[in-house]
Enzyme design. Structure first.
Site, PDB file in Angstrom:
ATOM      1  N   ASP A  82       4.201   0.670  12.332  1.00 45.73           N
ATOM      2  CA  ASP A  82       3.038  -0.007  11.750  1.00 45.73           C
ATOM      3  C   ASP A  82       2.916  -1.470  12.191  1.00 45.73           C
ATOM      4  O   ASP A  82       1.952  -2.143  11.828  1.00 45.73           O
ATOM      5  CB  ASP A  82       3.079   0.078  10.213  1.00 45.73           C
ATOM      6  CG  ASP A  82       2.716   1.469   9.704  1.00 45.73           C
ATOM      7  OD1 ASP A  82       2.293   2.307  10.521  1.00 45.73           O
ATOM      8  OD2 ASP A  82       2.851   1.721   8.489  1.00 45.73           O
TER       9      ASP A  82
ATOM     10  N   ILE B 203       7.143   7.129  17.413  1.00 48.51           N
ATOM     11  CA  ILE B 203       6.808   7.882  16.188  1.00 48.51           C
ATOM     12  C   ILE B 203       5.502   8.675  16.340  1.00 48.51           C
ATOM     13  O   ILE B 203       5.451   9.861  16.020  1.00 48.51           O
ATOM     14  CB  ILE B 203       6.678   6.934  14.970  1.00 48.51           C
ATOM     15  CG1 ILE B 203       7.925   6.047  14.820  1.00 48.51           C
ATOM     16  CG2 ILE B 203       6.403   7.723  13.692  1.00 48.51           C
ATOM     17  CD1 ILE B 203       9.135   6.713  14.233  1.00 48.51           C
TER      18      ILE B 203
ATOM     19  N   LYS C 256       0.840  -1.208   0.000  1.00 48.83           N
ATOM     20  CA  LYS C 256       0.000   0.000   0.000  1.00 48.83           C
ATOM     21  C   LYS C 256       0.873   1.256   0.000  1.00 48.83           C
ATOM     22  O   LYS C 256       0.676   2.155  -0.818  1.00 48.83           O
ATOM     23  CB  LYS C 256      -0.897  -0.001   1.245  1.00 48.83           C
ATOM     24  CG  LYS C 256      -1.571   1.323   1.525  1.00 48.83           C
ATOM     25  CD  LYS C 256      -2.491   1.270   2.709  1.00 48.83           C
ATOM     26  CE  LYS C 256      -1.895   1.661   4.030  1.00 48.83           C
ATOM     27  NZ  LYS C 256      -1.542   3.085   4.165  1.00 48.83           N
ATOM     28  N   ASN C 257       1.835   1.295   0.912  1.00 47.64           N
ATOM     29  CA  ASN C 257       2.617   2.529   1.073  1.00 47.64           C
ATOM     30  C   ASN C 257       3.601   2.767  -0.056  1.00 47.64           C
ATOM     31  O   ASN C 257       4.264   3.799  -0.109  1.00 47.64           O
ATOM     32  CB  ASN C 257       3.328   2.532   2.427  1.00 47.64           C
ATOM     33  CG  ASN C 257       2.362   2.799   3.570  1.00 47.64           C
ATOM     34  OD1 ASN C 257       1.189   3.084   3.327  1.00 47.64           O
ATOM     35  ND2 ASN C 257       2.834   2.697   4.796  1.00 47.64           N
TER      36      ASN C 257
ATOM     37  N   ARG D  89      -4.913  10.566   4.619  1.00 46.28           N
ATOM     38  CA  ARG D  89      -3.877  11.584   4.808  1.00 46.28           C
ATOM     39  C   ARG D  89      -2.799  11.542   3.722  1.00 46.28           C
ATOM     40  O   ARG D  89      -2.183  12.554   3.412  1.00 46.28           O
ATOM     41  CB  ARG D  89      -3.209  11.411   6.168  1.00 46.28           C
ATOM     42  CG  ARG D  89      -4.126  11.646   7.345  1.00 46.28           C
ATOM     43  CD  ARG D  89      -3.331  11.519   8.604  1.00 46.28           C
ATOM     44  NE  ARG D  89      -2.079  12.229   8.461  1.00 46.28           N
ATOM     45  CZ  ARG D  89      -1.922  13.530   8.654  1.00 46.28           C
ATOM     46  NH1 ARG D  89      -2.925  14.268   9.037  1.00 46.28           N
ATOM     47  NH2 ARG D  89      -0.747  14.094   8.475  1.00 46.28           N
TER      48      ARG D  89
ATOM     49  N   ARG E 148      -0.231  14.548  13.611  1.00 43.82           N
ATOM     50  CA  ARG E 148       0.300  14.362  12.255  1.00 43.82           C
ATOM     51  C   ARG E 148       0.319  15.627  11.398  1.00 43.82           C
ATOM     52  O   ARG E 148      -0.381  15.735  10.388  1.00 43.82           O
ATOM     53  CB  ARG E 148      -0.441  13.231  11.546  1.00 43.82           C
ATOM     54  CG  ARG E 148      -0.249  11.919  12.256  1.00 43.82           C
ATOM     55  CD  ARG E 148      -0.887  10.773  11.542  1.00 43.82           C
ATOM     56  NE  ARG E 148      -0.063  10.229  10.493  1.00 43.82           N
ATOM     57  CZ  ARG E 148      -0.373   9.145   9.797  1.00 43.82           C
ATOM     58  NH1 ARG E 148      -1.494   8.511  10.050  1.00 43.82           N
ATOM     59  NH2 ARG E 148       0.416   8.692   8.858  1.00 43.82           N
TER      60      ARG E 148
ATOM     61  N   CYS F 208      -5.461  12.703  13.209  1.00 39.39           N
ATOM     62  CA  CYS F 208      -6.139  11.428  13.013  1.00 39.39           C
ATOM     63  C   CYS F 208      -6.028  10.641  14.307  1.00 39.39           C
ATOM     64  O   CYS F 208      -5.441  11.113  15.279  1.00 39.39           O
ATOM     65  CB  CYS F 208      -5.560  10.664  11.838  1.00 39.39           C
ATOM     66  SG  CYS F 208      -3.936  10.027  12.145  1.00 39.39           S
TER      67      CYS F 208
ATOM     68  N   ARG G 214      -8.738  -0.445   4.396  1.00 38.56           N
ATOM     69  CA  ARG G 214      -7.790   0.557   3.869  1.00 38.56           C
ATOM     70  C   ARG G 214      -6.446  -0.088   3.564  1.00 38.56           C
ATOM     71  O   ARG G 214      -5.724   0.371   2.687  1.00 38.56           O
ATOM     72  CB  ARG G 214      -7.576   1.673   4.895  1.00 38.56           C
ATOM     73  CG  ARG G 214      -8.777   2.589   5.059  1.00 38.56           C
ATOM     74  CD  ARG G 214      -8.393   3.765   5.928  1.00 38.56           C
ATOM     75  NE  ARG G 214      -7.076   4.232   5.534  1.00 38.56           N
ATOM     76  CZ  ARG G 214      -6.147   4.705   6.362  1.00 38.56           C
ATOM     77  NH1 ARG G 214      -6.395   4.799   7.635  1.00 38.56           N
ATOM     78  NH2 ARG G 214      -4.978   5.082   5.912  1.00 38.56           N
TER      79      ARG G 214
HETATM   80  C1  UD1 Z   1       4.078   7.026   6.774  1.00 35.70           C
HETATM   81  C2  UD1 Z   1       3.264   5.788   6.461  1.00 35.70           C
HETATM   82  C3  UD1 Z   1       2.637   5.230   7.737  1.00 35.70           C
HETATM   83  C4  UD1 Z   1       3.702   5.013   8.812  1.00 35.70           C
HETATM   84  C5  UD1 Z   1       4.576   6.256   8.987  1.00 35.70           C
HETATM   85  C6  UD1 Z   1       5.750   6.022   9.913  1.00 35.70           C
HETATM   86  C7  UD1 Z   1       2.497   6.115   4.181  1.00 35.70           C
HETATM   87  C8  UD1 Z   1       1.354   6.446   3.280  1.00 35.70           C
HETATM   88  N1  UD1 Z   1       2.220   6.161   5.507  1.00 35.70           N
HETATM   89  O1  UD1 Z   1       3.197   8.011   7.288  1.00 35.70           O
HETATM   90  O2  UD1 Z   1       1.996   3.994   7.418  1.00 35.70           O
HETATM   91  O3  UD1 Z   1       3.068   4.718  10.030  1.00 35.70           O
HETATM   92  O4  UD1 Z   1       5.085   6.694   7.726  1.00 35.70           O
HETATM   93  O5  UD1 Z   1       6.523   4.970   9.444  1.00 35.70           O
HETATM   94  O6  UD1 Z   1       3.575   5.817   3.750  1.00 35.70           O
HETATM   95  N2  UD1 Z   1       5.812  14.801  11.165  1.00 35.70           N
HETATM   96  C9  UD1 Z   1       5.800  16.145  11.465  1.00 35.70           C
HETATM   97  N3  UD1 Z   1       5.636  17.038  10.437  1.00 35.70           N
HETATM   98  C10 UD1 Z   1       5.503  16.633   9.137  1.00 35.70           C
HETATM   99  C11 UD1 Z   1       5.551  15.269   8.838  1.00 35.70           C
HETATM  100  C12 UD1 Z   1       5.709  14.358   9.882  1.00 35.70           C
HETATM  101  O7  UD1 Z   1       5.896  16.527  12.620  1.00 35.70           O
HETATM  102  O8  UD1 Z   1       5.377  17.498   8.264  1.00 35.70           O
HETATM  103  C13 UD1 Z   1       5.970  13.819  12.245  1.00 35.70           C
HETATM  104  C14 UD1 Z   1       4.741  12.929  12.421  1.00 35.70           C
HETATM  105  O9  UD1 Z   1       3.744  13.537  13.202  1.00 35.70           O
HETATM  106  C15 UD1 Z   1       5.351  11.703  13.075  1.00 35.70           C
HETATM  107  C16 UD1 Z   1       6.727  11.609  12.420  1.00 35.70           C
HETATM  108  O10 UD1 Z   1       6.992  12.908  11.892  1.00 35.70           O
HETATM  109  O11 UD1 Z   1       5.486  11.911  14.444  1.00 35.70           O
HETATM  110  C17 UD1 Z   1       6.859  10.605  11.319  1.00 35.70           C
HETATM  111  O12 UD1 Z   1       5.735  10.699  10.451  1.00 35.70           O
HETATM  112  P1  UD1 Z   1       5.839  10.381   8.893  1.00 35.70           P
HETATM  113  O13 UD1 Z   1       7.018   9.508   8.623  1.00 35.70           O
HETATM  114  O14 UD1 Z   1       5.752  11.666   8.142  1.00 35.70           O
HETATM  115  O15 UD1 Z   1       4.513   9.551   8.677  1.00 35.70           O
HETATM  116  P2  UD1 Z   1       3.670   9.534   7.345  1.00 35.70           P
HETATM  117  O16 UD1 Z   1       4.569   9.827   6.208  1.00 35.70           O
HETATM  118  O17 UD1 Z   1       2.444  10.357   7.520  1.00 35.70           O
END
Ligand code: UD1
Length: 419
Positions: A306, A328, A22-23, A93, A122, A117, A398
């Protein structure tokens, strides 16, 4: 609305195939926006997040065809609408991944700001900061992000925090930027490597995949290609835990053991006998109760967040006590009260769950809250005595392709019923 009814206590046994990731599929579908010709994506999983992505792309003017062999032909070469609407963004998202490619190709993009969420706040500040550093003019108004740039210009991006989708957004944006972009502290997840490989096939110039420094030399245009999505390591990990928690033995084909190294190490520590070949993983619990394992989530190549909820379910029925620390997402503990309702002995101390293994769980009526939390409830239900009913199955749809069919193939007593 559908629910799952599970009669637990049956050790899983058998062979299944892993689905495509998926990712990995989601960012690659969004990468089709960058191309001047169509993209064909093989091994795409049939998931509601994939349909949401296709609906969003269609809304923007893409056309797609589902081919007889299951591959998706997607033509996003001429978008007519550069807006990602709230109605779709709020359900997924990952829609934020439309921002980088749309801005890079068309010089502007408007996307609803994703809210928080179930697993935490996030934010998307790191996506926006990095796009500004590539020269975009960004403002946030009325719940929407407005981004504009005549042409993005390469820059050095130092991420303050490792972030998966922001790394992907910036890689995609930088492929069509003028000059060189270097991303430091980039996420190293296998799905990012998969995206980069696809972009390279599309004509992008990128190096450093799988490391924390990625360099992109911007090009004038990209074209479509045919690409096969990598296996879903989280789906595979979830079924392996399902086998471990029921003390069974399963084989998963079309998987990639090297992307699951830490998860396999933890399963071995829990007492599983694991053997692997290039694309196959076999886990055999030899009928034994799992041993407790301590877990701390962190960015790849460390233990994936995850898989945290699934290992919490496993530790709930393990032989002694363990701790599970989530680093995380601050609120990724929605499964704790539900598992407790099944008799699990869990307590939350800050971002650490203390698990004291119990002899057995008992079936209960449960509510799915987010994707991986829901998966942990299914696993607990498979191991529990009696019947477990899980409401709000749409969370599972999902990210897990026909979950009840795959589990039935492994001998589980599980049915999907309509309310
Ligand atoms: C992706 C994955 C999700 C997985 C996560 C962590 C996809 C579609 N989703 O989510 O399944 O659980 O990686 O491995 O690939 N953060 C900020 N600001 C930002 C972006 C992130 O503060 O602009 C923080 C987030 O709140 C979190 C951390 O960074 O605490 C990591 O999040 P991130 O790696 O960005 O998660 P996603 O990319 O949303």
């Amino acid at each position: 609305m559908y629910k799952l009814i599970i009669k637990g206590g049956q050790p899983l046994n058998g062979v299944i195939n892993a689905a495509g990731s998926k990712n990995s599929a989601l960012p690659i579908l969004f990468a089709s926006i960058l191309a001047d010709s169509p993209l064909t994506l093989k091994n795409t999983p049939f998931l509601s997040d994939v349909s949401t992505t296709l609906r969003l792309l269609m809304d923007m003017g893409s056309e797609f065809v589902l081919e007889a062999d299951g591959s998706i032909f997607v033509d996003s070469s001429k978008l007519s609408n550069l807006v990602a609407d709230y109605q779709l963004v709020k359900t997924m998202r990952a829609s934020i991944l439309s921002l980088g490619p749309t801005l890079a190709k068309y010089g502007e993009a408007k996307i609803s700001l994703p809210g928080g969420c179930a697993i935490g706040s996030r934010p998307v500040n790191l996506h926006l900061k990095a796009l500004s550093e590539l020269g975009a003019d960004i403002k946030v108004e009325n719940g929407y992000i407005y981004a504009q740039a005549d042409r993005l210009v390469g820059a050095t991006i130092d991420f303050d925090q490792v972030t998966v989708t922001a790394t992907e957004n910036i890689i995609m944006a930088a492929t069509l930027a003028k000059g060189v972009t270097t991303i430091n502290n980039a996420a190293q997840e296998p799905e990012i490597t998969d995206l980069i490989r696809c972009l390279i096939k599309m004509g992008a110039k990128i190096s450093g995949e799988g490391t924390s420094t990625i360099t992109i030399n911007g090009v004038e245009q990209l074209s479509g290609t045919t690409y096969e999505v990598c296996p879903d390591r989280i789906e595979v990990g979830t079924y392996l835990v399902a086998a471990a928690i029921t003390r069974g033995k399963i084989t998963i084909k079309k998987s990639d053991p090297k992307d699951l190294r830490v998860v396999l190490e933890k399963l071995a520590e829990s007492g599983a006998n694991i053997s692997t070949s290039k694309n196959t993983i076999t886990l055999d619990m030899e009928g034994k109760k799992p041993k407790s394992v301590n877990i701390k989530t962190s960015a790849y190549p460390n233990f994936p967040t995850d898989m945290q909820a699934q290992f919490t379910a496993l530790n709930s029925v393990a032989d002694s006590s363990s701790t599970i620390t989530e680093t995380i997402f601050e609120n990724r503990f929605m499964h704790i009260p539900e598992l407790s309702r099944m008799g699990a002995d869990l307590s939350l101390e800050g971002n650490t769950v203390v698990c004291r293994g119990v002899k057995s769980l008992t079936g209960a009526k449960l509510m799915a809250t987010d994707l991986r939390a829901s998966a942990s409830l299914v696993l607990a239900g498979l191991a529990a005595k009696g019947t477990t009913t899980i409401d709000r199955v749409y969370h599972l749809d999902r990210g897990y392709e026909t979950i009840e069919e795959k589990l039935k193939l492994l001998g589980a007593n599980i049915e999907r019923v309509q309310d």
